[in-house]
Design a protein around this motif. Structure first.
Motif, mmCIF file in Angstrom:
data_model
loop_
_atom_site.group_PDB
_atom_site.id
_atom_site.type_symbol
_atom_site.label_atom_id
_atom_site.label_comp_id
_atom_site.label_asym_id
_atom_site.label_seq_id
_atom_site.Cartn_x
_atom_site.Cartn_y
_atom_site.Cartn_z
ATOM 1 N N GLY A 1 -64.677 103.682 95.863
ATOM 2 C CA GLY A 1 -64.307 103.625 97.272
ATOM 3 C C GLY A 1 -63.169 102.647 97.530
ATOM 4 O O GLY A 1 -62.270 102.908 98.330
ATOM 5 N N PHE A 2 -63.209 101.505 96.834
ATOM 6 C CA PHE A 2 -62.151 100.508 96.978
ATOM 7 C C PHE A 2 -60.807 101.080 96.523
ATOM 8 O O PHE A 2 -59.780 100.911 97.200
ATOM 9 C CB PHE A 2 -62.491 99.261 96.163
ATOM 10 C CG PHE A 2 -61.425 98.194 96.206
ATOM 11 C CD1 PHE A 2 -61.428 97.244 97.211
ATOM 12 C CD2 PHE A 2 -60.422 98.157 95.244
ATOM 13 C CE1 PHE A 2 -60.441 96.269 97.260
ATOM 14 C CE2 PHE A 2 -59.433 97.186 95.291
ATOM 15 C CZ PHE A 2 -59.435 96.238 96.303
ATOM 16 N N LEU A 3 -60.815 101.749 95.382
ATOM 17 C CA LEU A 3 -59.560 102.302 94.851
ATOM 18 C C LEU A 3 -58.992 103.383 95.770
ATOM 19 O O LEU A 3 -57.779 103.436 96.003
ATOM 20 C CB LEU A 3 -59.804 102.864 93.450
ATOM 21 C CG LEU A 3 -60.110 101.836 92.365
ATOM 22 C CD1 LEU A 3 -60.465 102.534 91.062
ATOM 23 C CD2 LEU A 3 -58.934 100.881 92.162
ATOM 24 N N CYS B 1 -58.907 107.636 90.703
ATOM 25 C CA CYS B 1 -59.753 106.565 91.257
ATOM 26 C C CYS B 1 -61.203 106.736 90.836
ATOM 27 O O CYS B 1 -61.861 105.781 90.406
ATOM 28 C CB CYS B 1 -59.646 106.561 92.781
ATOM 29 S SG CYS B 1 -58.036 106.089 93.434
ATOM 30 N N SER B 2 -61.705 107.948 90.959
ATOM 31 C CA SER B 2 -63.088 108.221 90.590
ATOM 32 C C SER B 2 -63.297 108.073 89.089
ATOM 33 O O SER B 2 -64.289 107.503 88.635
ATOM 34 C CB SER B 2 -63.472 109.639 91.040
ATOM 35 O OG SER B 2 -64.808 109.935 90.692
ATOM 36 N N ALA B 3 -62.349 108.574 88.304
ATOM 37 C CA ALA B 3 -62.460 108.473 86.853
ATOM 38 C C ALA B 3 -62.444 107.021 86.403
ATOM 39 O O ALA B 3 -63.172 106.632 85.482
ATOM 40 C CB ALA B 3 -61.322 109.250 86.188
ATOM 41 N N VAL C 1 -65.259 116.104 92.629
ATOM 42 C CA VAL C 1 -65.178 115.002 93.587
ATOM 43 C C VAL C 1 -63.774 114.907 94.171
ATOM 44 O O VAL C 1 -63.587 114.782 95.387
ATOM 45 C CB VAL C 1 -65.557 113.663 92.910
ATOM 46 C CG1 VAL C 1 -65.169 112.476 93.806
ATOM 47 C CG2 VAL C 1 -67.048 113.614 92.612
ATOM 48 N N ALA C 2 -62.770 114.987 93.309
ATOM 49 C CA ALA C 2 -61.385 114.852 93.751
ATOM 50 C C ALA C 2 -60.987 115.974 94.703
ATOM 51 O O ALA C 2 -60.359 115.731 95.745
ATOM 52 C CB ALA C 2 -60.464 114.839 92.534
ATOM 53 N N LEU C 3 -61.351 117.196 94.357
ATOM 54 C CA LEU C 3 -60.978 118.338 95.199
ATOM 55 C C LEU C 3 -61.647 118.259 96.564
ATOM 56 O O LEU C 3 -61.007 118.489 97.601
ATOM 57 C CB LEU C 3 -61.362 119.641 94.498
ATOM 58 C CG LEU C 3 -60.584 119.974 93.213
ATOM 59 C CD1 LEU C 3 -61.197 121.187 92.530
ATOM 60 C CD2 LEU C 3 -59.112 120.201 93.519
#
Length: 199
Positions: free
Chosen positions: A115-117, A135-137, A181-183
């Motif tokens: 979330g921060f990224l 970010c998620s990765a 998640v990204a999509l």
């Protein structure tokens, strides 16, 4: 004085905490539901593959570091008091000392980092799926996998190398889940550009 009689800014301040609480609770429920999907034990450790990590990272990337952390912490709290919200319909404090304990402990931290990224690094570019993916990765690679490996090393009393081999089967699934998640997150942020203002 009713809420309707308040100025628009006053109504926004009044309803914002309620909205935050609703989002935190809703995403905690989403993580719980995703813990039941799949639940296929893999590898020598027998730790099940589920959609938990998908839901955890989606929570962080959509709600931001604070609400994401609180939502995942709420989910873990529900499991700690005995509700069967973890993989394979398990719950209770014993789950926090088992083979998958490292992964469980990592979840709120991963949501916070992801979330921060998204909020402070991707910023206005969070509508781009590739940036959300990175970010998620990053949160998954830096937080979830290392803590999961550490948890299995301690639980099974094995070497770091062996613990890493136990973790390997999860990488391909995490790549697919991170892509989803990204999509999803990029589209949601495109539709609701102010979603992270209070995240």
């Amino acid at each position: 004085m009713t809420t309707q009689s308040l100025p628009r800014e006053g109504r926004a301040r009044t309803t914002a905490p309620t909205t935050d609480i609703a989002l935190i609770a809703a995403f905690a429920a989403l993580i719980s539901a995703c813990a039941y999907i799949g639940a296929i034990p893999v590898g020598a450790a027998g730790v099940p593959i589920t959609l938990q990590t998908f839901a955890v990272m989606l929570t962080g990337c959509l709600l931001g570091p604070v609400r994401g952390f609180l939502s995942v912490a709420l989910y873990l709290g529900l499991g700690a008091i005995g509700l069967p919200v973890f993989a394979e319909h398990s719950g209770g404090l014993g789950s926090f000392t088992g083979a998958s304990a490292g992964y469980l402990w990592s979840f709120p931290i991963a949501a916070l980092v992801g979330g921060f990224l998204v909020k402070y690094v991707a910023r206005q570019r969070r509508t781009r799926a590739l940036l959300v993916f990175l970010c998620s990765a990053a949160a998954s690679v830096l937080v979830i996998h290392p803590m999961g490996i550490a948890g299995m090393k301690l639980y099974f009393d094995i070497t770091w190398h062996e613990a890493m081999t136990y973790d390997l089967p999860f990488w391909l699934g995490d790549f697919v889940k991170t892509t989803l998640v990204a999509l999803i997150a990029a589209e949601v942020h495109r539709a609701f550009p102010r979603l992270l203002e209070r995240g």
